[in-house]
Design an enzyme around this catalytic site. Structure first.
Site, mmCIF file in Angstrom:
data_model
loop_
_atom_site.group_PDB
_atom_site.id
_atom_site.type_symbol
_atom_site.label_atom_id
_atom_site.label_comp_id
_atom_site.label_asym_id
_atom_site.label_seq_id
_atom_site.Cartn_x
_atom_site.Cartn_y
_atom_site.Cartn_z
ATOM 1 N N SER A 152 34.778 -64.512 23.370
ATOM 2 C CA SER A 152 35.676 -63.395 23.691
ATOM 3 C C SER A 152 36.556 -63.687 24.905
ATOM 4 O O SER A 152 37.431 -62.889 25.237
ATOM 5 C CB SER A 152 34.869 -62.121 23.940
ATOM 6 O OG SER A 152 34.012 -62.282 25.052
ATOM 7 N N HIS B 201 32.163 -77.363 28.855
ATOM 8 C CA HIS B 201 32.292 -76.414 29.966
ATOM 9 C C HIS B 201 32.487 -77.159 31.284
ATOM 10 O O HIS B 201 33.363 -76.826 32.077
ATOM 11 C CB HIS B 201 31.053 -75.522 30.061
ATOM 12 C CG HIS B 201 31.202 -74.200 29.402
ATOM 13 N ND1 HIS B 201 31.778 -73.127 30.023
ATOM 14 C CD2 HIS B 201 30.831 -73.774 28.176
ATOM 15 C CE1 HIS B 201 31.763 -72.090 29.204
ATOM 16 N NE2 HIS B 201 31.206 -72.456 28.074
ATOM 17 N N LYS B 202 31.670 -78.182 31.522
ATOM 18 C CA LYS B 202 31.769 -78.947 32.771
ATOM 19 C C LYS B 202 33.144 -79.595 32.903
ATOM 20 O O LYS B 202 33.729 -79.588 33.976
ATOM 21 C CB LYS B 202 30.688 -80.033 32.826
ATOM 22 C CG LYS B 202 29.313 -79.527 33.153
ATOM 23 C CD LYS B 202 28.340 -80.700 33.216
ATOM 24 C CE LYS B 202 26.956 -80.250 33.576
ATOM 25 N NZ LYS B 202 26.002 -81.371 33.625
#
EC number: 2.7.1.156
Length: 167
Positions: free
Chosen positions: A11, A48-49
């Site tokens: 989201s 993500h990192k």
């Protein structure tokens, strides 16, 4: 300051939270709570990192976030769902025990004077879990989300990449 950000999967919670942190701090902390469950999950963590630049200090802590000394910092806690998963599994799928431990740990954690931007998932808004453990976890998640939201100074619900102010 506690800013609680929740929403469904994909989201826009993490992107919104990290931008909020960068708006108030030059060198925020990214507190990752995920265990590495499999190779697919490892790849997601690495993605993500890779999305964070050198301004970020990355800290990984699966359960005991209160032991971290983050006084005066701006922290993105990502995320309550993965943190609760660790507590739930380690408490042998006992909702009461996991909720008690989560509340205790959270209370100790927020005693620090810091800016906390905390991300969680609204898993109860999706498909009804087909397993007993899944249904128990959805309850655990919902109760902890309510607990954190009540403590928060600000609350945002992310829907389709749009932040909706709740509080």
């Amino acid at each position: 300051m506690i800013h609680y950000i929740s929403g469904g999967q994909r989201s826009g919670k993490s992107a919104y939270a990290t931008q909020q942190a960068l708006d108030i701090a030059d060198n925020p902390v990214y507190l990752a709570t995920s265990r590495i469950w499999d190779q697919d999950h490892q790849a997601r963590i690495q993605l993500h990192k890779n999305s964070r630049d050198t301004r970020w200090e990355n800290i990984e802590e699966e359960k005991y976030v209160s032991k971290l000394q983050l006084e005066g910092r701006t922290v993105v806690f990502d995320c309550v769902t993965l943190w609760l998963t660790n507590l739930f599994v380690d408490n042998h799928y006992d909702v009461e025990a996991a909720l008690k431990e989560a509340k205790r740990e959270f209370e100790q954690f927020i005693q620090q004077d810091f800016n906390l931007i905390i991300i969680s998932n609204e898993i109860g808004m999706g498909v009804h879990a087909s397993t007993d453990a899944g249904r128990k976890f959805a309850d655990l998640q919902g109760w902890m989300n309510q607990y954190i939201a009540k403590k928060a100074d600000k609350a945002t619900l992310m829907v389709s990449g749009l932040p909706l102010t709740l509080k």
